[in-house]
Design an enzyme around this catalytic site. Structure first.
Site, PDB file in Angstrom:
ATOM      1  N   LYS A 198       0.832  -1.196   0.000  1.00  8.20           N
ATOM      2  CA  LYS A 198       0.000   0.000   0.000  1.00  8.20           C
ATOM      3  C   LYS A 198       0.869   1.248   0.000  1.00  8.20           C
ATOM      4  O   LYS A 198       1.898   1.289   0.679  1.00  8.20           O
ATOM      5  CB  LYS A 198      -0.899   0.006   1.246  1.00  8.20           C
ATOM      6  CG  LYS A 198      -1.883  -1.158   1.296  1.00  8.20           C
ATOM      7  CD  LYS A 198      -2.895  -1.100   0.178  1.00  8.20           C
ATOM      8  CE  LYS A 198      -4.000  -2.126   0.359  1.00  8.20           C
ATOM      9  NZ  LYS A 198      -4.944  -2.117  -0.774  1.00  8.20           N
ATOM     10  N   HIS A 329      -9.879  -8.398  -8.376  1.00  6.01           N
ATOM     11  CA  HIS A 329      -9.703  -7.901  -7.010  1.00  6.01           C
ATOM     12  C   HIS A 329     -10.164  -8.928  -5.971  1.00  6.01           C
ATOM     13  O   HIS A 329     -11.303  -9.371  -5.999  1.00  6.01           O
ATOM     14  CB  HIS A 329     -10.535  -6.620  -6.839  1.00  6.01           C
ATOM     15  CG  HIS A 329     -10.590  -6.098  -5.440  1.00  6.01           C
ATOM     16  ND1 HIS A 329     -11.767  -5.989  -4.729  1.00  6.01           N
ATOM     17  CD2 HIS A 329      -9.614  -5.659  -4.619  1.00  6.01           C
ATOM     18  CE1 HIS A 329     -11.510  -5.493  -3.546  1.00  6.01           C
ATOM     19  NE2 HIS A 329     -10.221  -5.276  -3.439  1.00  6.01           N
TER      20      HIS A 329
HETATM   21 MG   LIG Z   1      -6.745  -2.279  -4.238  1.00  7.87          MG
END
Ligand SMILES: [Mg+2]
Length: 401
Positions: A198, A329
């Protein structure tokens, strides 16, 4: 003036919902069970949306499970999910939709999907309605593949028996660099071939330090991806993207607001690194628009968010026709089968979240996850999943396996 209708004719319109129950009719759905499961996470996790103050850390997953049984004795298991808000809503919609399927031929998935979508159209073409429909759609496909005694990937027409897999779960923003390295080691020991971390923190310099620390720690053969979770604007994303554009990232994910298709298209043209997005979109129509505008090099369509396998196959077809790659996803338990049926080599996202919910797990080795020989999705609900049911309702003549 009165309208003279004597010479005017208009042909009768064909029935829009199809005519089931012809000689080809094979079977009938006799019962179903709808279940709401809340799965708490061991530790809450944070992406950039938490650090920018837009969301609370993720502490649990909300799942909608649907099991269907048929007159001929076949069974299907499907599921869908939501994060933070909407678990009860999916369950409520699921309980309202389940009776529609009673007595219907479970093989007519296209017709039944349309029927469920029209029944819930007051909620819109997408969103919670489609997320609830997904659980039924997946159960119908699972039943069809089990009837054929084939893994779902084979029923769909597989291009491969395994897919490249990358792990995301150890690389959220609450993790220290030391935590990230440990998590990456664990992933590599499991045979996972890529790591996604992230980014998108308010301090971009911190993001760069973490990227540098992880890229230099990982062997060259391990792919690295970054995910900004929609927290950059167009200018910032371009600046950041140019800084990391020559380090060989497998992709940059969600650099911009998920619905800024034009911005994603500009960025995809400007950067050598592939731009990946699409996980937030809630209908196939949104994906058609994203892909049509050139808004992604890699589609990250999420089958539960767009209504299940039936619409996902349409997105796959458009992606293929547009030279767009595929990296669905989350939800590897389902997406493994769909990605295996995509022509060019996809990525499947590995999260351990749902491991406790199923008795079966797909084998991972040499950087890839392998489709098993079990028919359908090859999944059955674990005792832990049954313990986590917070609400459940049966329809028709439903009986446990
Ligand atoms: Mg994502």
């Amino acid at each position: 003036m009165s309208l003279d209708l004597s010479l005017r004719r208009i042909p009768a319109r064909p029935p829009m919902a199809g005519l089931p129950k012809g000689p080809a009719s094979q079977d009938a759905i006799t019962g179903s069970r709808v279940m709401h499961v809340t799965l708490p996470l061991d530790k809450p996790i944070s992406d950039a949306k938490v650090l920018t103050g837009r969301q609370t850390p993720l502490a649990a997953h909300e799942l909608l499970f649907v099991e269907i049984v048929s007159e001929a004795g076949h069974r299907g298991l499907g599921f869908s999910y939501t994060l933070r808000a909407g678990g009860s809503a999916l369950y409520g919609i699921g309980c309202e939709l389940a009776p529609i399927l009673q007595g219907q031929d479970p093989n007519d998935i296209g017709r039944l999907w349309e029927r469920l979508a029209w029944q819930s159209i007051s909620l819109g073409r997408g969103g919670a309605a489609y997320q609830a429909i997904c659980a039924f759609d997946v159960a119908l496909w699972d039943m069809k593949a089990r009837r054929a005694d084939l893994p779902l990937a084979k029923l769909l027409g597989a291009h491969r028996d395994s897919c490249r897999i990358y792990n995301s779960s150890g690389q959220f923003l609450q993790a220290s660099v030391a935590d990230m390295k440990t998590a990456a080691e664990t992933s590599m020991q499991k045979g996972i071939g890529g790591i996604k971390m992230k980014v998108g923190q308010p301090d971009g310099q911190e993001d760069l330090k973490r990227i540098d620390a992880l890229r230099t720690h990982l062997p060259d053969a391990i792919a690295l991806m970054i995910d900004a979770n929609q927290q950059w604007d167009r200018a910032y994303a371009l600046q950041f993207g140019r800084i990391v554009d020559d380090i060989g990232l497998a992709f940059i994910e969600e650099p911009l607001d998920a619905w800024d298709f034009e911005g994603h298209a500009d960025l995809a043209r400007a950067l050598a690194t592939p731009v990946a997005t699409g996980e937030m979109l809630t209908s196939p129509q949104e994906h058609f628009r994203l892909i049509g505008l050139g808004g992604c090099d890699i589609s990250q369509a999420d089958a539960p968010r767009i209504g299940g396998i039936t619409p996902f196959l349409k997105v796959m077809a458009m992606a293929e026709a547009s030279q767009v790659q595929l990296a669905p996803h989350m939800v590897m338990e389902l997406h493994l089968h769909l990605a295996a049926a995509f022509p060019t080599e996809p990525w499947v996202e590995h999260f351990e979240f749902y491991d406790p919910l199923f008795n079966e797990h797909n084998e991972i080795r040499d950087g890839r996850m392998h489709v098993s020989d079990r028919p359908g999705l090859g999944l059955s609900l674990s005792g832990r999943a049954l313990d986590l049911i917070v609400a459940s309702q049966k329809f028709g003549d439903f009986h446990d396996a």
